[in-house]
Motif scaffolding. Structure first.
Motif, PDB file in Angstrom:
ATOM      1  N   SER A  94       0.809  -1.223   0.000  1.00  0.00           N
ATOM      2  CA  SER A  94       0.000   0.000   0.000  1.00  0.00           C
ATOM      3  C   SER A  94       0.838   1.268   0.000  1.00  0.00           C
ATOM      4  O   SER A  94       0.450   2.291  -0.575  1.00  0.00           O
ATOM      5  N   TYR A  98       0.453   4.973  -1.970  1.00  0.00           N
ATOM      6  CA  TYR A  98       0.315   6.153  -1.113  1.00  0.00           C
ATOM      7  C   TYR A  98       1.386   7.194  -1.462  1.00  0.00           C
ATOM      8  O   TYR A  98       1.091   8.397  -1.576  1.00  0.00           O
ATOM      9  N   ASN A 138      -6.419  -0.113   4.440  1.00  0.00           N
ATOM     10  CA  ASN A 138      -5.247  -0.685   5.105  1.00  0.00           C
ATOM     11  C   ASN A 138      -5.262  -0.183   6.541  1.00  0.00           C
ATOM     12  O   ASN A 138      -4.886   0.953   6.821  1.00  0.00           O
ATOM     13  N   TYR A 150      -5.706   3.211   1.570  1.00  0.00           N
ATOM     14  CA  TYR A 150      -6.407   2.074   0.974  1.00  0.00           C
ATOM     15  C   TYR A 150      -5.442   1.138   0.257  1.00  0.00           C
ATOM     16  O   TYR A 150      -4.424   1.566  -0.276  1.00  0.00           O
ATOM     17  N   HIS A 151      -5.811  -0.152   0.290  1.00  0.00           N
ATOM     18  CA  HIS A 151      -4.968  -1.190  -0.299  1.00  0.00           C
ATOM     19  C   HIS A 151      -5.489  -1.525  -1.693  1.00  0.00           C
ATOM     20  O   HIS A 151      -6.489  -2.236  -1.842  1.00  0.00           O
TER      21      HIS A 151
END
Length: 429
Positions: A94, A98, A138, A150-151
């Protein structure tokens, strides 16, 4: 799986879907067909942000049946229990997305990853669905950074196929045709699709071990290489290949998440233990400061008790018969002389006690604040970990046994489903 070493790695996982029930469950998950999910990290409000690179035209099983009717695929020669469906999951940690801006970057990355999937499965016509999930939070990163992270990952459900040549049999009336290719079909075959490949040397010839046997490469190792090389060639040069020999190449999606939660549980449990130890150390230090303060108070009280009072001093001496002189007895003179000599030392000692007392009070106050702050942090951390701690307290052996069984089953399943290898062959992964 993330190793927290600052390196971004590509991960490609292949999962068999042996039964129609398995296919249905994957469809419900991938297409978000449920009203609610046991996975608390799924955020339904973000589900519209999921991206389909290939949208299914029907449910997966019906699409398969239609493709078979249309002659796109063939199940000729398959056993009743043969595996007809598979799922590829493409992933990067992730933090990679990011650090590159999040959602928009992830969409482009997985649009390119979908092109890799088309090549890997042999054509887009064999893909039933391809969807990027953008609605799974995540939790660990979100809690660490204080914001939602978020993953992003890609699910590709496909039909494993290989080209198979059908030869004319010996019963063919035309002798010239016997043993020649009658037709080529696209056969559904998981075992042949993921058969291990020989390791080749610089000249393209198979490498042999000391006994003259071919050295084989796991098909899942080839999958990792293919995905990594494709993404590198697509311009994503800041990622590394998933670790060779890592079990993450063979984990199913469920196993992958169970293992992640197990590691998270262990990490939180360790943090709670550290907090408890720090709290105990602070409590011991605060107790020591309290005892030192009480000792100083006792010393000051004793010093005051042994000093002469003003009334005692004024009572000393007698006025002489003639004049205004005061006469003292030898004992009184000695006492006053000693008191005069020691008075300066006593004043200095009192000042010293006063400073120690004030310093001890200040130090005790600092330790008290540290204790209260650490205790608050400990209670907050323990509250977060309480579900895991409760589970361990109620049935610790069952919880850990359950996790071990889930992970070990996945490993045994993969080993069972690998094509049988002849004894003595080497395997490179």
């Amino acid at each position: 799986m993330a190793r927290n070493d600052g390196i971004d790695r590509t991960v490609a996982r292949n999962q068999d879907l042996p039964t129609p029930d398995d296919v249905a469950k994957i469809q419900e998950h991938n297409e978000r067909e449920k009203d609610s999910y046991s996975n608390q990290d799924i955020v339904p409000e973000r589900t519209p942000l999921n991206v389909h690179f290939k949208t299914p035209t029907d449910d997966y099983v019906k699409m398969f049946e239609q493709m078979e009717q249309d002659g796109v695929i063939s199940t000729r020669g398959l056993k009743p229990d043969a595996i007809k469906y598979g799922e590829l999951v493409f992933d990067v940690n992730s933090a990679y997305f990011y650090n590159h801006g999040g959602y928009e970057f992830a969409k482009q990355f997985y649009a390119d990853a979908y092109k890799a999937a088309v090549e890997i499965v042999g054509g887009e016509q064999y893909i039933l669905s391809a969807v990027m999930h953008a609605d799974e939070r995540n939790r660990a990163m979100s809690e660490a950074l204080g914001e939602d992270v978020y993953h992003y990952h890609l699910h590709v459900v496909y039909i494993p196929v290989v080209e198979k040549q059908i030869l004319w049999s010996k019963r063919c009336k035309d002798e010239s045709l016997r043993g020649t290719v009658k037709e080529t079909i696209t056969q559904v075959s998981r075992s042949k699709k993921w058969d291990s490949k020989p390791v080749l040397d610089e000249d393209g010839n198979p490498k042999l071990n000391e006994k003259g046997k071919k050295i084989l490469r796991s098909s899942y190792s080839v999958l990792q290489d293919d995905f990594f090389n494709f993404m590198r060639n697509a311009g994503y040069t800041d990622v590394e290949r998933g670790e060779r020999g890592s079990t993450e190449e063979h984990l199913t999606v469920t196993q992958f998440k169970v293992q992640a939660e197990q590691q998270r549980l262990e990490a939180v449990t360790a943090q709670v233990a550290d907090a408890e130890q720090s709290l105990e150390n602070t409590r011991v230090a605060a107790e020591k400061q309290k005892k030192k303060l009480e000792a100083l108070q006792k010393e000051t009280k004793a010093a005051r008790a042994t000093a002469l009072t003003v009334q005692d001093i004024e009572a000393m001496g007698k006025k002489a018969t003639f004049g205004n002189n005061i006469t003292l007895t030898p004992d009184e003179c000695r006492i006053l002389k000693d008191y005069a000599v020691s008075s300066f030392a006593e004043k200095a000692e009192k000042l010293k006690y006063k400073q120690k007392y004030e310093q001890a009070e200040k130090s005790a106050s600092v330790w008290k604040r540290r204790f209260e702050a650490l205790n608050e942090k400990y209670l907050e951390l323990k509250k977060k970990a309480q579900p895991y701690l409760d589970a361990l307290e109620i049935a610790s052996e069952r919880v850990r046994a359950f996790l071990d069984v889930v992970l070990s089953r996945g490993k045994e399943t993969q080993e069972h489903k690998q094509p049988a290898r002849k004894r003595g062959r080497d395997m490179e992964i």
